[in-house]
Design a protein around this motif. Structure first.
Motif, PDB file in Angstrom:
ATOM      1  N   VAL A   1       8.440  13.268   2.183  1.00 52.09           N
ATOM      2  CA  VAL A   1       8.179  12.983   0.774  1.00 52.09           C
ATOM      3  C   VAL A   1       9.492  12.714   0.048  1.00 52.09           C
ATOM      4  CG1 VAL A   1       7.170  13.857  -1.368  1.00 52.09           C
ATOM      5  CG2 VAL A   1       6.125  14.460   0.830  1.00 52.09           C
ATOM      6  N   ALA A   2       9.724  11.459  -0.311  1.00 53.05           N
ATOM      7  CA  ALA A   2      10.890  11.101  -1.125  1.00 53.05           C
ATOM      8  C   ALA A   2      12.180  11.706  -0.591  1.00 53.05           C
ATOM      9  CB  ALA A   2      10.669  11.499  -2.584  1.00 53.05           C
ATOM     10  N   GLY A   3      12.401  11.574   0.726  1.00 51.27           N
ATOM     11  CA  GLY A   3      13.650  12.013   1.319  1.00 51.27           C
ATOM     12  C   GLY A   3      13.658  13.423   1.848  1.00 51.27           C
ATOM     13  N   ARG A   4      12.589  14.167   1.632  1.00 52.82           N
ATOM     14  CA  ARG A   4      12.526  15.539   2.141  1.00 52.82           C
ATOM     15  C   ARG A   4      11.454  15.626   3.222  1.00 52.82           C
ATOM     16  NH1 ARG A   4      11.636  19.598  -2.315  1.00 52.82           N
ATOM     17  NH2 ARG A   4       9.959  18.165  -2.858  1.00 52.82           N
TER      18      ARG A   4
ATOM     19  N   ARG B   1       3.044   0.033  -2.683  1.00 47.52           N
ATOM     20  CA  ARG B   1       2.385   0.650  -3.842  1.00 47.52           C
ATOM     21  C   ARG B   1       2.617   2.160  -3.913  1.00 47.52           C
ATOM     22  NH1 ARG B   1      -1.105   0.739   0.257  1.00 47.52           N
ATOM     23  NH2 ARG B   1      -2.925   2.120   0.259  1.00 47.52           N
ATOM     24  N   GLY B   2       2.838   2.814  -2.775  1.00 46.72           N
ATOM     25  CA  GLY B   2       3.094   4.244  -2.796  1.00 46.72           C
ATOM     26  C   GLY B   2       4.559   4.603  -2.844  1.00 46.72           C
ATOM     27  N   ASP B   3       5.431   3.595  -3.002  1.00 45.69           N
ATOM     28  CA  ASP B   3       6.877   3.811  -2.937  1.00 45.69           C
ATOM     29  C   ASP B   3       7.601   3.542  -4.247  1.00 45.69           C
ATOM     30  OD1 ASP B   3       7.314   4.348   0.021  1.00 45.69           O
ATOM     31  OD2 ASP B   3       6.250   2.447   0.129  1.00 45.69           O
ATOM     32  N   VAL B   4       6.860   3.172  -5.297  1.00 48.65           N
ATOM     33  CA  VAL B   4       7.515   2.821  -6.557  1.00 48.65           C
ATOM     34  C   VAL B   4       7.076   3.712  -7.721  1.00 48.65           C
ATOM     35  CG1 VAL B   4       7.960   0.433  -5.893  1.00 48.65           C
ATOM     36  CG2 VAL B   4       5.796   1.007  -7.011  1.00 48.65           C
TER      37      VAL B   4
ATOM     38  N   GLY C   1      -2.689  10.670  12.612  1.00 48.60           N
ATOM     39  CA  GLY C   1      -3.332  10.241  11.384  1.00 48.60           C
ATOM     40  C   GLY C   1      -2.348  10.374  10.241  1.00 48.60           C
ATOM     41  N   ILE C   2      -2.535   9.563   9.209  1.00 46.43           N
ATOM     42  CA  ILE C   2      -1.624   9.552   8.061  1.00 46.43           C
ATOM     43  C   ILE C   2      -2.416   9.792   6.779  1.00 46.43           C
ATOM     44  CG2 ILE C   2      -0.182   8.051   6.622  1.00 46.43           C
ATOM     45  CD1 ILE C   2       0.903   6.791   9.133  1.00 46.43           C
ATOM     46  N   ASN C   3      -1.885  10.646   5.919  1.00 51.09           N
ATOM     47  CA  ASN C   3      -2.439  10.892   4.590  1.00 51.09           C
ATOM     48  C   ASN C   3      -1.420  10.510   3.528  1.00 51.09           C
ATOM     49  OD1 ASN C   3      -4.691  11.958   5.782  1.00 51.09           O
ATOM     50  ND2 ASN C   3      -4.197  14.089   5.339  1.00 51.09           N
ATOM     51  N   HIS C   4      -1.892   9.841   2.504  1.00 53.67           N
ATOM     52  CA  HIS C   4      -1.059   9.503   1.348  1.00 53.67           C
ATOM     53  C   HIS C   4      -0.687  10.754   0.562  1.00 53.67           C
ATOM     54  CE1 HIS C   4       0.031   7.907  -2.585  1.00 53.67           C
ATOM     55  NE2 HIS C   4      -1.011   8.509  -3.121  1.00 53.67           N
ATOM     56  N   ILE C   5       0.572  10.840   0.162  1.00 47.40           N
ATOM     57  CA  ILE C   5       1.026  11.856  -0.801  1.00 47.40           C
ATOM     58  C   ILE C   5       1.668  11.119  -1.974  1.00 47.40           C
ATOM     59  CG2 ILE C   5       2.576  13.788  -1.252  1.00 47.40           C
ATOM     60  CD1 ILE C   5       2.343  14.603   1.638  1.00 47.40           C
ATOM     61  N   GLN C   6       1.121  11.327  -3.159  1.00 49.89           N
ATOM     62  CA  GLN C   6       1.637  10.646  -4.343  1.00 49.89           C
ATOM     63  C   GLN C   6       3.012  11.174  -4.732  1.00 49.89           C
ATOM     64  OE1 GLN C   6       0.177   8.075  -6.136  1.00 49.89           O
ATOM     65  NE2 GLN C   6       2.135   7.970  -7.177  1.00 49.89           N
ATOM     66  N   VAL C   7       3.932  10.262  -5.003  1.00 54.59           N
ATOM     67  CA  VAL C   7       5.267  10.608  -5.479  1.00 54.59           C
ATOM     68  C   VAL C   7       5.502   9.867  -6.789  1.00 54.59           C
ATOM     69  CG1 VAL C   7       7.741  10.461  -5.019  1.00 54.59           C
ATOM     70  CG2 VAL C   7       6.161  10.999  -3.154  1.00 54.59           C
ATOM     71  N   ALA C   8       5.671  10.623  -7.869  1.00 58.96           N
ATOM     72  CA  ALA C   8       5.919  10.002  -9.173  1.00 58.96           C
ATOM     73  C   ALA C   8       7.379   9.601  -9.339  1.00 58.96           C
ATOM     74  CB  ALA C   8       5.501  10.955 -10.287  1.00 58.96           C
ATOM     75  N   GLY C   9       8.282  10.280  -8.601  1.00 57.84           N
ATOM     76  CA  GLY C   9       9.709   9.977  -8.690  1.00 57.84           C
ATOM     77  C   GLY C   9      10.274   9.606  -7.337  1.00 57.84           C
ATOM     78  N   PRO C  10      10.021   8.376  -6.841  1.00 59.33           N
ATOM     79  CA  PRO C  10      10.505   7.988  -5.513  1.00 59.33           C
ATOM     80  C   PRO C  10      12.025   7.887  -5.467  1.00 59.33           C
ATOM     81  CG  PRO C  10       9.634   6.075  -6.668  1.00 59.33           C
ATOM     82  CD  PRO C  10       9.305   7.273  -7.516  1.00 59.33           C
ATOM     83  N   ILE C  11      12.554   7.960  -4.251  1.00 64.46           N
ATOM     84  CA  ILE C  11      13.982   7.732  -4.064  1.00 64.46           C
ATOM     85  C   ILE C  11      14.191   6.287  -3.630  1.00 64.46           C
ATOM     86  CG2 ILE C  11      14.405  10.132  -3.445  1.00 64.46           C
ATOM     87  CD1 ILE C  11      14.650   9.153  -0.496  1.00 64.46           C
TER      88      ILE C  11
ATOM     89  N   GLY D   1       5.643   9.026  -0.128  1.00 59.78           N
ATOM     90  CA  GLY D   1       5.255  10.178   0.667  1.00 59.78           C
ATOM     91  C   GLY D   1       4.095   9.925   1.615  1.00 59.78           C
ATOM     92  N   PHE D   2       4.198  10.425   2.817  1.00 58.13           N
ATOM     93  CA  PHE D   2       3.127  10.443   3.808  1.00 58.13           C
ATOM     94  C   PHE D   2       3.107  11.817   4.474  1.00 58.13           C
ATOM     95  CE2 PHE D   2       2.704   5.691   5.204  1.00 58.13           C
ATOM     96  CZ  PHE D   2       1.627   5.509   4.350  1.00 58.13           C
ATOM     97  N   ALA D   3       1.935  12.241   4.914  1.00 59.94           N
ATOM     98  CA  ALA D   3       1.803  13.381   5.822  1.00 59.94           C
ATOM     99  C   ALA D   3       1.270  12.843   7.138  1.00 59.94           C
ATOM    100  CB  ALA D   3       0.866  14.424   5.256  1.00 59.94           C
ATOM    101  N   TYR D   4       2.007  13.083   8.207  1.00 58.91           N
ATOM    102  CA  TYR D   4       1.614  12.647   9.546  1.00 58.91           C
ATOM    103  C   TYR D   4       1.095  13.855  10.319  1.00 58.91           C
ATOM    104  CZ  TYR D   4       4.759   8.612   8.708  1.00 58.91           C
ATOM    105  OH  TYR D   4       5.400   7.501   8.199  1.00 58.91           O
ATOM    106  N   THR D   5      -0.072  13.726  10.923  1.00 51.22           N
ATOM    107  CA  THR D   5      -0.563  14.744  11.851  1.00 51.22           C
ATOM    108  C   THR D   5      -0.494  14.139  13.243  1.00 51.22           C
ATOM    109  OG1 THR D   5      -1.975  15.778  10.185  1.00 51.22           O
ATOM    110  CG2 THR D   5      -2.504  16.220  12.494  1.00 51.22           C
ATOM    111  N   ILE D   6       0.469  14.576  14.027  1.00 48.15           N
ATOM    112  CA  ILE D   6       0.837  13.933  15.289  1.00 48.15           C
ATOM    113  C   ILE D   6       0.429  14.805  16.466  1.00 48.15           C
ATOM    114  CG2 ILE D   6       2.752  12.991  16.643  1.00 48.15           C
ATOM    115  CD1 ILE D   6       4.326  12.676  14.073  1.00 48.15           C
ATOM    116  N   GLY D   7      -0.142  14.187  17.494  1.00 44.63           N
ATOM    117  CA  GLY D   7      -0.475  14.887  18.724  1.00 44.63           C
ATOM    118  C   GLY D   7      -0.007  14.110  19.933  1.00 44.63           C
TER     119      GLY D   7
END
Length: 371
Positions: A238-241, A102-105, A176-186, A219-225
């Motif tokens: 986020v979409a390849g970046r 759902r977050g990839d299309v 932890g993972i946070n959703h980042i909305q991408v309107a133009g996915p790759i 898009g995801f944001a990962y906070t890794i420890g």
């Protein structure tokens, strides 16, 4: 027939399943064991109908097909897990696959979740998992002891790949993972499946490198420890970046909500302008900006913080005082769980939605043990 074992326990008011055995057999048994939860979670998805409508359009079908093809090519084992889960639950695999993508299309997926990290003399990673109130009672902990793999414990929404919330693995990595909305996915693999494969990384450097070299459609944001060393970083993919920011002695406090903070951002992605307003097409990200404003305004503690300091911030409600969500007013989400990992002392503090708390040794948590 392959032997699979499922053990039930609970902590801080959360149901906790520990599943061991061969990969596909374990996911099939998990699906059967949690059939009612999977059906309830799938039926409660607010974006379900928007997803279905979008993927009946020509552009939607094309995007979905391209993302599925890329995922099948690069993550066949993770897709096989999801298929086995659907088979065990007796639900339609294509519907569950669409939910996991759902977050990839490009379909709007709202906002949710807050992460913090600290690294100076002591080190922490903390996470608020926010979800729809209808998911209360279904959201749970899941430990996977898959044959030939290192154990991992994840916060889990039944019907989804166990990879999109908070994770600890036996190598001492926590994120932890946070959703980042991408309107133009790759046209790239789905982010859930990349995150699931990430769970087998065994070093901090390896995890960062993995995310740098495995782009996702959405898009995801990962906070890794990393337990022990206390190193931490936030990775926006986020979409390849990809952008990476590490906590340092000079800037020990890091945070992330649901908007891009570090990547240069085109107009179809949520970001922050100078006055804190949302830019681009996604004005609803003002909610994420509001949580971010709370965290941006925190004073860096002169002394080392403790787990209670993070718990207070993440459990204080609502904005402008804290980031805990209560599904009050116009907010559709609530905080289902608050988790604080003390990387220095190797302890995990967990708070359920009803306020019940528990403390567990981090290595034990990753292995599915209560102490």
């Amino acid at each position: 027939m392959t032997s699979v074992n499922i053990r039930e326990q609970s902590v801080a008011g959360l149901r906790w399943l520990v599943v061991s055995g061969e990969r596909e057999a374990a996911f099939r048994a998990l699906g059967e064991h949690t059939r009612e939860n999977i059906v309830a979670v799938q039926n409660s998805m607010p974006e379900r109908e928007d997803l279905r409508r979008f993927t009946t359009t020509g552009g939607g079908r094309h995007t979905l097909a391209a993302v599925v093809e890329a995922t099948a090519r690069e993550y066949p084992e993770q897709l096989a897990e999801l298929r086995a889960l659907a088979e065990g639950a007796g639900v339609d695999y294509q519907s569950i696959l669409l939910a996991n993508l759902r977050g990839d299309v490009g379909v709007d997926d709202g906002t949710g979740c807050t992460d913090m990290a600290w690294h100076r003399k002591s080190s922490f990673v903390a996470h608020n998992e926010d979800g729809a109130p209808a998911l209360l009672g279904h959201f749970m902990l899941l430990t996977l002891e898959i044959d030939g793999q290192q154990p991992v414990t994840a916060q889990w929404y039944p019907g989804f790949s166990p990879a999109n919330a908070f994770v600890a693995n036996a190598a001492g990595l926590i994120w932890g993972i946070n959703h980042i909305q991408v309107a133009g996915p790759i046209y790239a693999p789905g982010r859930h499946f990349i995150a699931r494969a990430l769970q087998q990384c065994t070093s901090f450097e390896g995890a960062i490198d993995y995310l740098r070299t495995h782009p996702s459609a959405g898009g995801f944001a990962y906070t890794i420890g990393e337990s022990g060393t206390g190193r931490s970083a936030t990775v926006e993919t986020v979409a390849g970046r990809v952008a990476v920011r590490s906590a340092t002695e000079e800037s020990p406090l890091q945070w992330h909500t649901n908007h891009v903070r570090f990547l240069p951002c085109p107009p179809d992605m949520p970001t922050a302008s100078g006055d804190g307003a949302a830019t681009g097409k996604l004005g609803q990200y003002s909610e994420s900006m509001a949580r971010g404003k709370v965290l941006e305004g925190l004073s860096t503690p002169a002394a080392e913080p403790d787990a209670a300091w993070f718990q207070t911030i993440l459990s204080s409600e609502p904005v402008p005082c804290g980031v805990h969500r209560t599904a009050a007013g116009n907010d559709p989400l609530m905080t289902l769980c608050t988790t604080v990992a003390d990387l220095t002392r190797e302890r995990l503090h967990i708070r359920g939605a009803d306020g019940a708390t528990a403390e567990i040794a981090l290595p034990a948590f990753a292995r599915g043990e209560l102490s």
